[in-house]
Motif scaffolding. Structure first.
Motif, PDB file in Angstrom:
ATOM      1  N   PHE A 147       0.828  -1.253   0.049  1.00 13.60           N
ATOM      2  CA  PHE A 147      -0.068  -0.078  -0.118  1.00 13.60           C
ATOM      3  C   PHE A 147       0.893   1.132  -0.085  1.00 13.60           C
ATOM      4  O   PHE A 147       0.355   2.200   0.188  1.00 13.60           O
ATOM      5  N   GLY A 148       2.188   1.173  -0.406  1.00 15.13           N
ATOM      6  CA  GLY A 148       3.006   2.224  -0.278  1.00 15.13           C
ATOM      7  C   GLY A 148       3.131   2.856   1.205  1.00 15.13           C
ATOM      8  O   GLY A 148       3.627   4.207   1.477  1.00 15.13           O
ATOM      9  N   ASN A 149       2.859   2.156   2.364  1.00 16.11           N
ATOM     10  CA  ASN A 149       2.982   2.683   3.585  1.00 16.11           C
ATOM     11  C   ASN A 149       4.412   2.965   3.977  1.00 16.11           C
ATOM     12  O   ASN A 149       4.742   3.617   4.567  1.00 16.11           O
ATOM     13  N   GLY A 150       5.012   1.729   3.682  1.00 16.23           N
ATOM     14  CA  GLY A 150       6.387   1.584   4.106  1.00 16.23           C
ATOM     15  C   GLY A 150       6.593   1.303   5.624  1.00 16.23           C
ATOM     16  O   GLY A 150       5.750   1.461   6.352  1.00 16.23           O
ATOM     17  N   ASP A 239      -3.533  -4.608  -2.915  1.00 19.22           N
ATOM     18  CA  ASP A 239      -2.668  -3.583  -3.358  1.00 19.22           C
ATOM     19  C   ASP A 239      -2.576  -3.695  -4.867  1.00 19.22           C
ATOM     20  O   ASP A 239      -2.619  -2.703  -5.564  1.00 19.22           O
ATOM     21  N   GLU A 240      -2.688  -4.773  -5.572  1.00 20.60           N
ATOM     22  CA  GLU A 240      -2.853  -4.810  -6.891  1.00 20.60           C
ATOM     23  C   GLU A 240      -4.126  -4.442  -7.732  1.00 20.60           C
ATOM     24  O   GLU A 240      -4.129  -4.524  -9.026  1.00 20.60           O
ATOM     25  N   CYS A 241      -5.114  -3.901  -6.748  1.00 22.28           N
ATOM     26  CA  CYS A 241      -6.545  -3.746  -7.188  1.00 22.28           C
ATOM     27  C   CYS A 241      -6.109  -2.292  -7.736  1.00 22.28           C
ATOM     28  O   CYS A 241      -7.038  -1.589  -8.726  1.00 22.28           O
ATOM     29  N   VAL A 275      -6.177  -4.980   7.859  1.00 18.43           N
ATOM     30  CA  VAL A 275      -5.673  -4.892   6.491  1.00 18.43           C
ATOM     31  C   VAL A 275      -6.489  -4.066   5.652  1.00 18.43           C
ATOM     32  O   VAL A 275      -5.920  -3.265   4.805  1.00 18.43           O
ATOM     33  N   ILE A 276      -7.737  -3.986   5.850  1.00 14.67           N
ATOM     34  CA  ILE A 276      -8.461  -3.108   5.043  1.00 14.67           C
ATOM     35  C   ILE A 276      -8.414  -1.829   5.480  1.00 14.67           C
ATOM     36  O   ILE A 276      -8.249  -0.926   4.608  1.00 14.67           O
ATOM     37  N   PHE A 277      -8.149  -1.511   6.905  1.00 17.51           N
ATOM     38  CA  PHE A 277      -8.023  -0.233   7.165  1.00 17.51           C
ATOM     39  C   PHE A 277      -6.865   0.351   6.712  1.00 17.51           C
ATOM     40  O   PHE A 277      -6.600   1.533   6.193  1.00 17.51           O
ATOM     41  N   GLU A 278      -5.455  -0.520   6.545  1.00 18.60           N
ATOM     42  CA  GLU A 278      -4.481   0.061   6.006  1.00 18.60           C
ATOM     43  C   GLU A 278      -4.672   0.319   4.365  1.00 18.60           C
ATOM     44  O   GLU A 278      -4.030   1.378   3.856  1.00 18.60           O
ATOM     45  N   ALA A 279      -5.405  -0.590   3.675  1.00 21.91           N
ATOM     46  CA  ALA A 279      -5.691  -0.296   2.284  1.00 21.91           C
ATOM     47  C   ALA A 279      -6.303   0.864   2.090  1.00 21.91           C
ATOM     48  O   ALA A 279      -6.169   1.735   1.112  1.00 21.91           O
ATOM     49  N   LEU A 280      -7.168   1.528   3.037  1.00 21.75           N
ATOM     50  CA  LEU A 280      -7.899   2.922   2.805  1.00 21.75           C
ATOM     51  C   LEU A 280      -6.875   3.833   2.952  1.00 21.75           C
ATOM     52  O   LEU A 280      -7.515   5.160   2.768  1.00 21.75           O
ATOM     53  N   HIS A 281      -5.717   3.499   3.335  1.00 20.56           N
ATOM     54  CA  HIS A 281      -4.751   4.817   3.264  1.00 20.56           C
ATOM     55  C   HIS A 281      -3.705   4.830   2.086  1.00 20.56           C
ATOM     56  O   HIS A 281      -2.909   5.181   2.139  1.00 20.56           O
ATOM     57  N   SER A 282      -4.178   4.014   1.188  1.00 14.91           N
ATOM     58  CA  SER A 282      -3.243   3.807  -0.001  1.00 14.91           C
ATOM     59  C   SER A 282      -3.579   4.932  -0.806  1.00 14.91           C
ATOM     60  O   SER A 282      -4.686   5.596  -0.760  1.00 14.91           O
ATOM     61  N   PRO A 283      -2.609   5.556  -1.753  1.00 13.34           N
ATOM     62  CA  PRO A 283      -2.984   6.838  -2.425  1.00 13.34           C
ATOM     63  C   PRO A 283      -3.798   6.347  -3.674  1.00 13.34           C
ATOM     64  O   PRO A 283      -4.278   7.294  -4.531  1.00 13.34           O
ATOM     65  N   GLU A 284      -4.005   5.005  -3.857  1.00 14.23           N
ATOM     66  CA  GLU A 284      -4.712   4.716  -5.161  1.00 14.23           C
ATOM     67  C   GLU A 284      -6.026   4.505  -4.674  1.00 14.23           C
ATOM     68  O   GLU A 284      -6.523   4.059  -3.948  1.00 14.23           O
ATOM     69  N   TRP A 285      -7.120   5.260  -5.562  1.00 12.17           N
ATOM     70  CA  TRP A 285      -8.444   5.092  -5.146  1.00 12.17           C
ATOM     71  C   TRP A 285      -8.850   3.891  -5.549  1.00 12.17           C
ATOM     72  O   TRP A 285      -9.926   3.424  -4.962  1.00 12.17           O
ATOM     73  N   SER A 289     -11.612   1.664  -3.048  1.00  9.87           N
ATOM     74  CA  SER A 289     -12.932   1.100  -3.567  1.00  9.87           C
ATOM     75  C   SER A 289     -12.993  -0.290  -3.235  1.00  9.87           C
ATOM     76  O   SER A 289     -14.019  -0.896  -2.680  1.00  9.87           O
ATOM     77  N   ALA A 290     -11.884  -0.905  -3.848  1.00 12.92           N
ATOM     78  CA  ALA A 290     -12.097  -2.333  -3.501  1.00 12.92           C
ATOM     79  C   ALA A 290     -11.850  -2.879  -1.901  1.00 12.92           C
ATOM     80  O   ALA A 290     -12.575  -3.976  -1.597  1.00 12.92           O
ATOM     81  N   ALA A 291     -11.038  -2.113  -1.178  1.00  9.40           N
ATOM     82  CA  ALA A 291     -11.158  -2.312   0.320  1.00  9.40           C
ATOM     83  C   ALA A 291     -12.409  -2.180   0.950  1.00  9.40           C
ATOM     84  O   ALA A 291     -12.890  -2.888   1.622  1.00  9.40           O
ATOM     85  N   LEU A 292     -13.137  -1.157   0.410  1.00  9.94           N
ATOM     86  CA  LEU A 292     -14.284  -0.682   1.097  1.00  9.94           C
ATOM     87  C   LEU A 292     -15.395  -2.003   0.608  1.00  9.94           C
ATOM     88  O   LEU A 292     -16.431  -2.512   1.326  1.00  9.94           O
ATOM     89  N   ASP A 293     -15.301  -2.643  -0.649  1.00 12.65           N
ATOM     90  CA  ASP A 293     -16.249  -3.525  -1.027  1.00 12.65           C
ATOM     91  C   ASP A 293     -16.010  -4.833  -0.420  1.00 12.65           C
ATOM     92  O   ASP A 293     -17.050  -5.583   0.143  1.00 12.65           O
ATOM     93  N   ARG A 294     -14.759  -5.136   0.042  1.00 11.63           N
ATOM     94  CA  ARG A 294     -14.382  -6.348   0.907  1.00 11.63           C
ATOM     95  C   ARG A 294     -14.932  -6.129   2.116  1.00 11.63           C
ATOM     96  O   ARG A 294     -15.313  -7.149   2.770  1.00 11.63           O
ATOM     97  N   LEU A 295     -15.118  -4.843   2.695  1.00 15.26           N
ATOM     98  CA  LEU A 295     -15.365  -4.701   4.069  1.00 15.26           C
ATOM     99  C   LEU A 295     -16.817  -5.052   4.083  1.00 15.26           C
ATOM    100  O   LEU A 295     -17.377  -5.548   5.209  1.00 15.26           O
ATOM    101  N   ALA A 296     -17.650  -4.656   2.949  1.00 12.01           N
ATOM    102  CA  ALA A 296     -18.939  -5.090   2.973  1.00 12.01           C
ATOM    103  C   ALA A 296     -19.164  -6.411   2.876  1.00 12.01           C
ATOM    104  O   ALA A 296     -20.174  -7.127   3.636  1.00 12.01           O
ATOM    105  N   GLN A 297     -18.275  -7.255   2.234  1.00  8.98           N
ATOM    106  CA  GLN A 297     -18.366  -8.638   2.149  1.00  8.98           C
ATOM    107  C   GLN A 297     -18.085  -9.487   3.520  1.00  8.98           C
ATOM    108  O   GLN A 297     -18.847 -10.388   3.874  1.00  8.98           O
TER     109      GLN A 297
END
Length: 575
Positions: A147-150, A239-241, A275-285, A289-297
């Motif tokens: 996620f580019g967080n490093g 991340d690959e999304c 992991v989804i929370f970390e994905a929500l801080h990614s610079p890629e929109w 969006s994919a992380a939010l969909d997975r949270l709904a799942q």
């Protein structure tokens, strides 16, 4: 009287549509067909099918081999095909080489999944080294760099994804740290064509897509023995999304859906949601969006676990409602509704759609409060229910209309009487108590002040305090402690950064010193070599001079007559 025969003709009047209507119908049909063509396929991808090992004869032939031969074929045939390489002459001399396609990579991934089903996950993934190759392909820099967080970044102080990996002890992964190189016992190419170089992705796109297809194929087995090896790769799939390649994005989305479907519901709170929370801080929109969909799942698969996490989930998802990308905003609204519907309080359930709508549209806050005004609280109010209601009530208390403030006070009073424990309402005390106190002190209507005071007293008792001043003192102390802890965390982070810079400075000084010593030693060696060469030259010159002065040559012959024993007629004759 008219007669009818075979030659009789009859004209039928046909109503013609106006040209404008015909044109509009054609345009609408074109629009509908275009919209259908632009629509993505269903959320459930078709199951992958193997190309070789799905036949009983070829499978039995493979299983008849010993373990070393099975490993060799897996790593040199099936896995390279899955990661985008096609072996020359593999399909016979008539077909010397076949280009790798998504279909062929998916078939190879299904073949490896068949091997996992027959031989076991430990044998194929760990002993054969398939899992290591997946990690090298999707996580070349380790899970901490996703996620580019490093290192040291992310929402978790001290390491982001690295902290999640250490917290849940991902022992199933071969490596959760950083690697500077890209070791591999199998060549997957070094081409950068089609890669996301801007995102630091240097692995070929075919290899990444193949690894994602393999993760999906493993999840489609439905085996619990595969879960410890596949679920930790959710971060890589999300991340690959955000890839620039549509085929990789589609494979990543399918893989993430399959991983969440396979994961045990008990893993939601410790691994999947962080992991989804970390994905929500990614610079890629697209990643958001994919992380939010997975949270709904996850909310659909593990409603009890998600309901307990609502105090953390709702503020995080609400922050995404105001994202600049409309796709992220839409996913955030849908996810917010899905997670809020996991709440088991029957009194609040009818008002949840209005509350969620008010979160995304502040102008509809009073409509949600009216819905809550019509609610009769009977069931116990827990922390998840408070997480849904308190943000709306806090916003309602800030409105200018005094009547609306009164409605919020009534709801707070009715809600506070049924709070199950002070710990449940404690996180929301700083959100409501100061606003209620402002209503009591500033509103000019006495009846509204009385309602607000009654609500404040009920909330104070729910918090476990004797009076309002005690509650305010406790809240101020809690806020001070939180600010102090945050300040300490910032100071510790700065100290760690300073320490890292000092270590880097010392390392650079040591490298400079070693380089200086090495250069000095090199100069000394060069000086010694020059002196030695000069000495050799001088010795050669002396030898040459002596040889010139001598009557005998180096071979022992006379330089005058050319004989070893000079005759009497030679000038250099001597007895």
């Amino acid at each position: 009287m008219a007669s009818i025969s075979a030659s009789t003709t009859h004209k039928v009047g046909i109503k013609k549509k106006p040209a404008s209507k015909i044109a509009s119908s054609k345009i609408s049909s074109k629009k509908s067909s275009a919209s259908k063509s632009l629509q993505r396929r269903g959320s459930v991808a078709p199951k992958l099918k193997g190309s070789e090992l799905n036949h009983p004869d070829t499978l039995s032939k493979f299983l008849s081999l010993d373990e070393a031969q099975q490993k060799d074929r897996t790593l040199k045939e099936f896995l390279p095909h899955c990661l985008g390489e096609r072996a020359t002459f593999h399909e016979g001399i008539a077909k010397p080489h076949t280009a790798s396609t998504t279909q062929s990579r998916g078939a190879a991934a299904a073949d490896i999944a068949i091997l996992v089903k027959e031989l076991g996950a430990v044998v194929v993934l760990k002993r054969f080294g398939v899992l290591a190759e997946i990690e090298k392909t999707l996580l070349p820099l380790g899970i901490g760099a996703v996620f580019g967080n490093g290192p040291g970044a992310g929402i978790n102080p001290g390491g982001g994804m690295r902290k999640i990996a250490s917290a849940v002890s991902l022992a199933s992964m071969d490596s959760t740290g950083f690697t500077d190189d890209f070791p591999s016992n199998m060549s997957i190419g070094t081409s950068t064509i089609g890669t996301d170089s801007k995102r630091g992705k240097t692995t070929p796109s075919n290899a990444r897509e193949g690894a994602l297809l393999l993760l999906r194929a493993l999840c489609e087995l439905g085996m619990k023995s595969v879960e410890p090896y596949v679920v930790p790769m959710l971060a890589a799939a999300l991340d690959e999304c955000g890839s620039s390649s549509s085929s990789i994005r589609e494979a990543a989305e399918d893989a993430s859906v399959a991983i969440v479907s396979l994961a045990n519901p008990l893993a939601a709170s410790r691994l999947i949601v962080p992991v989804i929370f970390e994905a929500l801080h990614s610079p890629e929109w697209r990643v958001k969006s994919a992380a939010l969909d997975r949270l709904a799942q996850v909310a659909e698969r593990a409603p009890q676990q998600v309901s307990r996490l609502l105090p953390k989930i709702i503020p995080t998802v609400t922050a995404q409602v105001w994202d600049t990308k409309p796709q992220v905003t839409k996913s955030a609204n849908q996810t917010l509704l899905a997670v809020c519907q996991t709440n088991e309080n029957p009194d609040v359930s009818p008002a949840i759609p209005a509350v969620v709508n008010a979160i995304s549209k502040p102008s509809d806050t009073y409509k949600a409060v009216e819905e809550l005004m019509a609610t009769t609280f009977v069931a116990t109010v827990d922390s998840s229910t408070l997480a849904i209601l308190c943000p709306i009530l806090s916003r309602g208390l800030k409105e200018k209309n005094a009547v609306r403030k009164r409605s919020c006070c009534v709801v707070i009073e009715n809600m506070s009487r049924l709070v199950d424990s002070p710990n449940a309402v404690a996180p929301f005390g700083p959100l409501l108590v100061p606003e209620l106190k402002k209503v009591v002190e500033n509103v000019q209507f006495e009846d509204i002040r009385d309602v607000a005071l009654s609500a404040l007293q009920s909330l104070t008792r729910a918090l476990g305090h004797s009076d309002v001043e005690d509650a305010m003192k406790s809240i101020m102390q809690a806020e001070a402690d939180q600010a102090e802890a945050e300040q300490k965390r910032i100071e510790d982070a700065l100290e760690d950064e300073r320490r890292a810079e000092e270590e880097q400075r010392k390392k650079e000084e040591e490298e400079r010193r070693q380089f200086k010593e090495a250069m000095e030693a090199q100069r000394l060696l060069e000086k010694l070599a020059l002196e030695e060469e000069e000495k050799k030259k001088q010795q050669a010159m002396l030898k040459k001079e002596q040889q010139m002065k001598s009557t005998k040559s180096a071979s022992g012959k006379c330089q005058g007559c050319g004989l070893k024993k000079c005759p009497k007629s030679c000038l250099f004759y001597s007895k």
